[in-house]
Structures are given as structure tokens and as C-alpha cells.
Design an enzyme around this catalytic site. Structure first.
Site, PDB file in Angstrom:
ATOM      1  N   HIS A  57      33.446  73.529  48.456  1.00  0.00           N
ATOM      2  CA  HIS A  57      31.799  73.201  48.439  1.00  0.00           C
ATOM      3  C   HIS A  57      31.520  74.456  49.205  1.00  0.00           C
ATOM      4  CE1 HIS A  57      28.702  71.369  50.866  1.00  0.00           C
ATOM      5  NE2 HIS A  57      28.082  71.374  49.543  1.00  0.00           N
TER       6      HIS A  57
ATOM      7  N   ASP B 203      26.307  67.192  39.139  1.00  0.00           N
ATOM      8  CA  ASP B 203      26.667  66.779  40.513  1.00  0.00           C
ATOM      9  C   ASP B 203      25.686  65.827  40.689  1.00  0.00           C
ATOM     10  OD1 ASP B 203      27.070  66.453  43.391  1.00  0.00           O
ATOM     11  OD2 ASP B 203      26.711  68.602  43.813  1.00  0.00           O
TER      12      ASP B 203
ATOM     13  N   ASP C 122      35.750  71.650  52.408  1.00  0.00           N
ATOM     14  CA  ASP C 122      34.160  72.250  53.092  1.00  0.00           C
ATOM     15  C   ASP C 122      34.704  72.862  54.475  1.00  0.00           C
ATOM     16  OD1 ASP C 122      31.945  71.792  55.086  1.00  0.00           O
ATOM     17  OD2 ASP C 122      31.134  71.580  53.132  1.00  0.00           O
TER      18      ASP C 122
ATOM     19  N   GLU D 261      30.698  65.882  39.935  1.00  0.00           N
ATOM     20  CA  GLU D 261      30.605  65.997  41.180  1.00  0.00           C
ATOM     21  C   GLU D 261      30.269  65.015  42.143  1.00  0.00           C
ATOM     22  OE1 GLU D 261      29.639  69.303  44.837  1.00  0.00           O
ATOM     23  OE2 GLU D 261      29.959  69.823  42.679  1.00  0.00           O
TER      24      GLU D 261
ATOM     25  N   GLU E 146      33.121  67.483  49.686  1.00  0.00           N
ATOM     26  CA  GLU E 146      32.050  68.076  50.773  1.00  0.00           C
ATOM     27  C   GLU E 146      31.941  66.913  51.735  1.00  0.00           C
ATOM     28  OE1 GLU E 146      27.628  68.017  49.736  1.00  0.00           O
ATOM     29  OE2 GLU E 146      28.822  68.328  47.818  1.00  0.00           O
TER      30      GLU E 146
ATOM     31  N   LYS F 274      22.134  69.488  39.335  1.00  0.00           N
ATOM     32  CA  LYS F 274      21.980  68.269  39.976  1.00  0.00           C
ATOM     33  C   LYS F 274      21.424  67.117  39.275  1.00  0.00           C
ATOM     34  CE  LYS F 274      23.049  69.926  44.257  1.00  0.00           C
ATOM     35  NZ  LYS F 274      24.351  69.525  44.938  1.00  0.00           N
TER      36      LYS F 274
END
Length: 400
Positions: free
Chosen positions: A353, A248, A326, A274, A303, A220
Site C-alpha cells: 500500500h 478498492d 504499509d 482491496e 494497509e 475506488k
């Protein structure tokens, strides 16, 4: 088994205090409490179907209210009638002349629709005595096409094109099914690199993941550039040059900021960035993808793409290199099937996701169907999973 009348639809607000230790934390959601609106459909005779939609805590009660509002369209129906015209039932839930005004096919009402339809699909699979992925794989291609809503996407994918994709994939299908049962699906982990974790936690969890056999890691990013450089450097040194790294940002940046920020992280060789910007900014994603292509970095998103139309446009604009469906953001299996087929037509791999409550369990059924019955390819394809691994693959009992 399908001649069952639905007599009740109940829904529960279920929350887990994951924010206490910053599990699931990212640049835009620093304190999520992983939660679900959990729907249960009950039929005469006792057979039940279970479905959910994922949330982050506050607001789950609003989704619960929306599920209750949709229950009027479900209670009293027979399962056989629903699956005989599943496209019509999908349209009933998503296109009611009054209810659609609070969508259409987006936001809270779409999350609620996913919970209800996930429960219906689960009910159908249980009635047939099969896991969902097997129900889909065994389904006659024409029957499967009849479950999909093609409205608004026929300029990119017609019913005939979708059917042709499924028919072409019949060759080798049983071999691929056996391969999945024996080997599993390529997987990656995010669990060692949530943005709220300390470097010590990150190192400990990364080492454990390596020891457990993980070879693909997602980090992240997006809150602080220097922190991101430090954390990505740490992870890359630990996993080595040959393992896969993804990053992401969870929609943190403006377009130009995303390009500049990710360019600074290019030295760590991420496979993708992402959600670099607003999930609704299709042209922004296209600009980012074009700018990062010379660096060998793809764009992954989906997502928070709330319907098939957004995915259609992202694909038409060459705005993403990895499609992230998703299981609860889109309109359940029905709409995810349309996106899987769109992605195949445009030649873009699907990497779903997952990671929230129940998402890994739901999405494995969709990605298995994609490999066995649609794409027939594992190239550049990964699934996020929290289950155990066997040689870096998702490996769980898929017969239950």
C-alpha cells in the site's frame, strides 16, 4: 560513522488540503487531508535521519504527542548501540511496561513508533552512505534477521526458516539488483479514479495515464453499486481488455455484502478487491476470498493491518491473495521485514500500500528488497506509485 549520539528528536504536524478537490477520496474517507507526523532525529556532528507516519488530517496532533512521548527512549542513545541490537531497540519502543498499555503494537502508538523507527533507519542508511534499499540488500542475512522481532509469529515462521529464505535468495541477487536499476518495478496508478471525481475527470485522467504508459489501474468503489458499475465500465472500456484493473472498497462492506457487490462487478475482470470489509475481520476476509475465488478475483488487504500477528493470521487462514504492507502502519522496516518473509513462506505476493504523503517513496525501498533479497519474483507483484514510468515500470533514480 555509526558512533553518533542522538541529541534531539523533533516532530512536526504537516497537512495538505487535498479534500478541497477530493483527491484521495474513497468510500470510507470522502474528505481526506493528506498529512504526516514528520520526525527528525539529530546526532552530534549534524547527521540527521528523517521519518514519517501518514494520516488523513484530524488526529495528526495526537500522533505527534505520541512521538514526543517515545522520544525519551531515543534521545541519548548512540546509533551504533541501536543497530547492534535493533531487535532490542524495537522491543524497547513497543514493549515498555507502561506505554504498551495504549497499544500494544497498534493504533496511535504504533503509528508513532513507525515514524521514529523510519527516522532511525534513514539515519543508519545515511551514516552508511547508502539508500535504504541498498543498506538492506547488502546487509549480512544474519545481521538482518537480528533486526526482526519474531515474538508471536514463530508458530508460522522461525528465525531459522527466515534465515534460510534469505540464504536461498543469495543466488542471482546481484543480477536482480541490476535489473531493478535498469528496468524498474511493475507499477499501477490510482490517481485517475478517486471516488469523488466526476466522470469527466476520470476520463481525462485515465486517458492521460494511458498516454503516459500506465497499464494497471485501480478504481475506488463501495459507495453506490450503480455508480461503481458505471465507473468500472467506463474505465474498462478505456483501458481495454488486456490492461489490469483492480478495485478498492476501503473497508466499506459487511462480509455478505462484499461478496454480493463484488460479484456484480466481476464482469469487469478485476484482479483483486482491496479491503472489502473490516481490516480486523480475518475470518470475514477468508470467507470473501473463498467465495470470490471461482470468479478469478483475489482479496488484497493490509494497509490497516497494524502488526505482524494480523498478517500471520491472514496468511494462515488463506484470507488474502495479495499482501499489502504499509511502511507506516506496521512498526517500520523491522516489522515489514517479518511480513515480507512470512508472505514468501506462504507463497503470497506482496503488493504494498502507498499513495499518501511519502508512502510511495518509503515503500519502494521495501519492495526492491523483497524482489532482490527475498522473493526473486515479479509474478502478480505491483507497487502503487506516482512517479514517472518507463514501459509501465517504476523508473526513478534509486541511488539517491
Amino acid at each position: 560513522m555509526l558512533k553518533r549520539k542522538i541529541i534531539n528528536l523533533s516532530v512536526s504536524d504537516v497537512r495538505f488540503p487535498t479534500s478541497l478537490e477530493q483527491h484521495g477520496s474513497d468510500a470510507m474517507h470522502p474528505d481526506p487531508d493528506y498529512s504526516v507526523a514528520y520526525a527528525v532525529i539529530e546526532t552530534q556532528g549534524g547527521l540527521k535521519g528523517y521519518g514519517l507516519t501518514f494520516t488523513l488530517g484530524k488526529g495528526t496532533e495526537i500522533v505527534v504527542c505520541a512521538v514526543k512521548a517515545l522520544s525519551a527512549f531515543v534521545i541519548g542513545k548512540h546509533l551504533e548501540d541501536i543497530v547492534d541490537d535493533f531487535r532490542g531497540f524495537y522491543r524497547l519502543l513497543t514493549s515498555d511496561g507502561q506505554m504498551r498499555w495504549i497499544g500494544p503494537e497498534k493504533g496511535v502508538i504504533q503509528l508513532a513508533t513507525a515514524a521514529v523507527l523510519n527516522a532511525v533507519w534513514d539515519l543508519w542508511a545515511r551514516a552508511e552512505g547508502k539508500p535504504l534499499w541498498k543498506l538492506l540488500v547488502d546487509m549480512d542475512p544474519e545481521k538482518l534477521i537480528s533486526c526482526i522481532e519474531f515474538r508471536y509469529i514463530t508458530d508460522a515462521l522461525t528465525e531459522k526458516e527466515a534465515l534460510d529464505i534469505l540464504l536461498r535468495a543469495q543466488d542471482g541477487k546481484r543480477k536482480r539488483e541490476e535489473q531493478m536499476l535498469q528496468e524498474g518495478y511493475p507499477a499501477y496508478t490510482t490517481s485517475c479514479a478517486w471516488i469523488g471525481y466526476s466522470d469527466e475527470q476520470l476520463k481525462e485522467l485515465c486517458m492521460k495515464a494511458l498516454n503516459d504508459g500506465w497499464t494497471r489501474f485501480k478504481v475506488k468503489v463501495g459507495a453506490d453499486l450503480q455508480d461503481d458499475i458505471r465507473r468500472c465500465s467506463l474505465i474498462r472500456k478505456m483501458i481495454g481488455p488486456d490492461n489490469v484493473l483492480m478495485i478498492d472498497a476501503n473497508q466499506r462492506w459487511d462480509v455478505a455484502e462484499a461478496i454480493e457487490w463484488v460479484s456484480r462487478l466481476a464482469e469487469f475482470k478485476p484482479l483483486w478487491i482491496e479491503e472489502p470489509t473490516s481490516p480486523d475481520d480475518i475470518l470475514g476476509h477468508a470467507a470473501i476470498a473463498k467465495a470470490l475465488a471461482p470468479l478469478g478475483i483475489g482479496v488484497a488487504t493490509g494497509e490497516q493491518c497494524h502488526n505482524r500477528v494480523m498478517f500471520k493470521q491472514l496468511l494462515q487462514a488463506s484470507a488474502l491473495q495479495f499482501v499489502q504492507i504499509d511502511s507506516c502502519r506496521l512498526g517500520s522496516v523491522n516489522e515489514n521485514l517479518s511480513v515480507l518473509l512470512l508472505a514468501h513462506k506462504f507463497g503470497v505476493p506482496v503488493c504494498p500500500h502507498a499513495g499518501g504523503v511519502g508512502l510511495c517513496e518509503l515503500v519502494q525501498h521495501l519492495i526492491l528488497f523483497d524482489y532482490i533479497s527475498v522473493s526473486g519474483s515479479l509474478e502478480n507483484r505491483l507497487v502503487l506509485s506516482t512517479c514517472r514510468l518507463k514501459e509501465g515500470q517504476v523508473f526513478r533514480r534509486l541511488s539517491s
